[in-house]
Design a protein around this motif. Structure first.
Motif: not given
Length: 239
Positions: A67-74, A103-109
């Motif tokens: 489990x990873x916490x993706x920062x906004x902007x990455x 598993x899936x993705x989040x937009x950069x923002x």
């Protein structure tokens, strides 16, 4: 997601890449279906195990779940050392973590929880057409939300000829709310709110199925193990 479908569409629908980007990954020889290198235009069945491996990565001897916490902007995927690193590059450079696929993705923002694994069954389960696993978000929009909008989201709605399943909305203030859906359609939260006339100002993914973001700070990760991993795999009926 309706099967069978072309492998580039599968990779796009599961948020791993765009269709064009998927063809590049396939041409590089790092996409595998049931342990064999995929070919451009190949059809994928519901029961197939699809993996994206680093160029020298062998088939996994054991599975890892992070489990990873993706920062906004990455970026989630598709970066390069010459232009902009993505989260996979960050994990490799800073933590020596390799061989896993988002598993899936989040937009950069956007920010929040990203699951990574070398177990292709997880992606297949979470993005199956009949899947009903929660994806919970904390969302802030550009203007006041009204009760009629909440009701529309909770009933389910049509977005570009697709009907969404009913969502769960928990109001926090006039512009901020918790938003829970049980599907993984591409950019679904953004598209649903846009159809209601709203723009997302901030989005954080809080939970996928039974796995929560917890107290992790942006850029941090944890390996799923023990009771947390058992609960997650049981929820997905993975043995």
């Amino acid at each position: 997601m309706e099967f069978p479908l072309r492998i580039n569409k599968y990779l796009a629908e599961t948020g791993i890449s765009t269709r064009r980007g998927a063809d590049v990954l396939i041409a590089k020889g790092i996409v595998f279906v049931n342990g064999k290198k995929a070919t451009i235009g190949q059809m994928v069945a519901k029961t197939d195990n699809v993996e994206v491996r680093t160029s020298k990565q062998a088939a996994p001897t054991e599975y890892t779940y992070i489990a990873y916490h993706k920062p906004a902007g990455e970026l989630t995927f598709g970066g390069s050392e010459e232009t902009e690193r993505d989260l996979l590059m960050r994990l490799e450079k800073e933590y020596k973590v390799t061989g896993l696929t988002p598993v899936g993705r989040l937009e950069k923002a956007n920010a929040g929880l990203i699951l990574l694994t070398n177990d292709g069954r997880v992606t297949r389960k979470l993005f199956a057409a009949e899947a009903e696993f929660d994806r919970e978000y904390l969302v802030t929009v550009d203007k006041r939300m009204f009760g009629a909008v909440y009701a529309q989201l909770e009933r389910g709605m049509k977005i570009e000829r697709e009907k969404t399943k009913p969502a769960k909305v928990e109001r926090i203030d006039s512009k901020t709310f918790r938003f829970t859906i049980q599907e993984g359609k591409k950019h679904q939260v953004k598209r649903m709110l846009a159809a209601c006339g709203y723009q997302i100002m901030k989005l954080v993914r809080l939970r996928v199925a039974t796995v929560s973001l917890g107290k992790m700070k942006p850029g941090q990760f944890r390996v799923l193990k023990g009771a947390e991993l058992t609960e997650f795999l049981e929820a997905l009926s993975i043995k």
